[in-house]
Design a protein around this motif. Structure first.
Motif, mmCIF file in Angstrom:
data_model
loop_
_atom_site.group_PDB
_atom_site.id
_atom_site.type_symbol
_atom_site.label_atom_id
_atom_site.label_comp_id
_atom_site.label_asym_id
_atom_site.label_seq_id
_atom_site.Cartn_x
_atom_site.Cartn_y
_atom_site.Cartn_z
ATOM 1 N N ILE A 50 0.835 -1.199 0.000
ATOM 2 C CA ILE A 50 0.000 0.000 0.000
ATOM 3 C C ILE A 50 0.875 1.257 0.000
ATOM 4 C CG2 ILE A 50 -0.318 0.196 2.509
ATOM 5 C CD1 ILE A 50 -3.419 0.240 0.751
ATOM 6 N N GLY A 51 0.570 2.158 -0.911
ATOM 7 C CA GLY A 51 1.364 3.374 -1.035
ATOM 8 C C GLY A 51 2.651 3.192 -1.810
ATOM 9 N N GLY B 270 -5.225 1.728 -5.565
ATOM 10 C CA GLY B 270 -5.412 0.749 -4.499
ATOM 11 C C GLY B 270 -4.610 -0.506 -4.759
ATOM 12 N N ILE B 271 -5.224 -1.661 -4.496
ATOM 13 C CA ILE B 271 -4.561 -2.953 -4.702
ATOM 14 C C ILE B 271 -5.326 -3.714 -5.778
ATOM 15 C CG2 ILE B 271 -3.832 -5.128 -3.658
ATOM 16 C CD1 ILE B 271 -2.394 -2.786 -2.415
ATOM 17 N N PRO C 291 -10.081 -0.665 -3.805
ATOM 18 C CA PRO C 291 -9.707 0.750 -3.845
ATOM 19 C C PRO C 291 -9.171 1.268 -2.513
ATOM 20 C CG PRO C 291 -12.051 0.425 -4.397
ATOM 21 C CD PRO C 291 -11.525 -0.877 -3.904
ATOM 22 N N ASP C 292 -8.162 2.097 -2.599
ATOM 23 C CA ASP C 292 -7.649 2.818 -1.440
ATOM 24 C C ASP C 292 -8.604 3.977 -1.169
ATOM 25 O OD1 ASP C 292 -6.339 4.507 0.320
ATOM 26 O OD2 ASP C 292 -4.362 4.093 -0.546
ATOM 27 N N PRO C 293 -9.291 3.969 -0.010
ATOM 28 C CA PRO C 293 -10.321 5.000 0.233
ATOM 29 C C PRO C 293 -9.755 6.424 0.194
ATOM 30 C CG PRO C 293 -9.861 3.722 2.230
ATOM 31 C CD PRO C 293 -9.147 3.029 1.102
ATOM 32 N N ARG C 294 -8.469 6.559 0.427
ATOM 33 C CA ARG C 294 -7.879 7.909 0.404
ATOM 34 C C ARG C 294 -7.765 8.444 -1.014
ATOM 35 N NH1 ARG C 294 -2.653 6.088 3.617
ATOM 36 N NH2 ARG C 294 -2.841 4.615 1.884
ATOM 37 N N LYS C 295 -7.819 7.533 -2.002
ATOM 38 C CA LYS C 295 -7.674 7.937 -3.399
ATOM 39 C C LYS C 295 -9.028 8.020 -4.092
ATOM 40 C CE LYS C 295 -3.316 8.083 -3.061
ATOM 41 N NZ LYS C 295 -2.633 6.867 -2.745
ATOM 42 N N LEU D 190 -6.264 -0.112 6.677
ATOM 43 C CA LEU D 190 -5.485 -0.076 5.429
ATOM 44 C C LEU D 190 -4.233 -0.948 5.471
ATOM 45 C CD1 LEU D 190 -5.730 3.687 4.408
ATOM 46 C CD2 LEU D 190 -7.210 1.777 3.772
ATOM 47 N N THR D 191 -4.325 -2.082 6.145
ATOM 48 C CA THR D 191 -3.159 -2.972 6.194
ATOM 49 C C THR D 191 -3.416 -4.317 5.522
ATOM 50 O OG1 THR D 191 -3.817 -3.879 8.337
ATOM 51 C CG2 THR D 191 -2.341 -1.971 8.360
#
Ligand SMILES: [Zn+2]
Ligand SMILES: [Zn+2]
Length: 179
Positions: free
Chosen positions: A9-10, A57-58, A92-96, A113-114
């Motif tokens: 992630i990231g 996201g992933i 999806p990464d909720p921050r994006k 988010l882990t």
């Protein structure tokens, strides 16, 4: 079925394989229903996936393999078939996320988010490829509508013009596994 993704992630571009053989009990709640696959699913489920970090996201891509056993729609003999379903799903990464994006339940990055939980993806893959109707062979003769004899095994002598026993007539038309 949670898989840690702290290393992904990231870090867009980072990727790792995820290959595992699971029992049904390993996928989410042990008591959870598999719907029409509940009785049909046989043996373990194999995952051969790649987890890839992308900006959004992933991304999970690869194959989900499993075996099912369903009765022949004509003679009711159990038939086993092997299935491999290609999957490609974004968690999806909720921050994006754009505000208007819809949540897709089961395809979220969880545990602060882990991690991602693959339970929904696995279940969806199995249900998507579950055959609605199987035949033991294309020319299966099915059950005699008069007496119920498996006509693949034995010729009971009845012909289509004979008066059918309504119980077996219903069986002959049975469209499994809708019961
Ligand atoms: Zn058959
Ligand atoms: Zn018969």
């Amino acid at each position: 079925m949670r898989v840690p993704v702290t290393d992904l992630i990231g870090h867009p571009g980072a990727a790792k394989p995820f290959t595992v053989t699971l029992e049904r009990e390993d996928v989410g709640d042990p008591g959870a229903s598999w719907g029409p696959a509940d009785d049909a699913l046989q043996g373990p489920i194999e995952l051969d996936l790649d987890l890839e970090s992308v900006v959004e996201g992933i991304l999970v891509r690869g194959d989900v393999s499993f075996a099912v056993e369903l009765p022949c729609a004509r003679c009711l003999e159990p038939q086993t078939s092997e299935h491999t379903v290609a999957v490609a799903e974004l968690f999806p990464d909720p921050r994006k996320r754009e505000d208007e994006d819809e949540d897709d339940p089961g395809y979220e990055i969880v545990d602060d988010l882990t991690a991602i939980d693959l339970s929904t993806l696995i279940r969806d893959a199995v249900l998507m490829d579950l055959p609605v109707r199987v035949l033991c062979r294309e020319d299966c003769l099915g059950l005699c509508p008069v007496c119920g004899t498996d006509r693949n095994a034995e010729d009971c002598g009845h012909r289509p013009t004979d008066e059918p026993d309504p119980r077996w007539a219903a069986l002959a038309d049975l469209d499994l596994p809708d019961s």
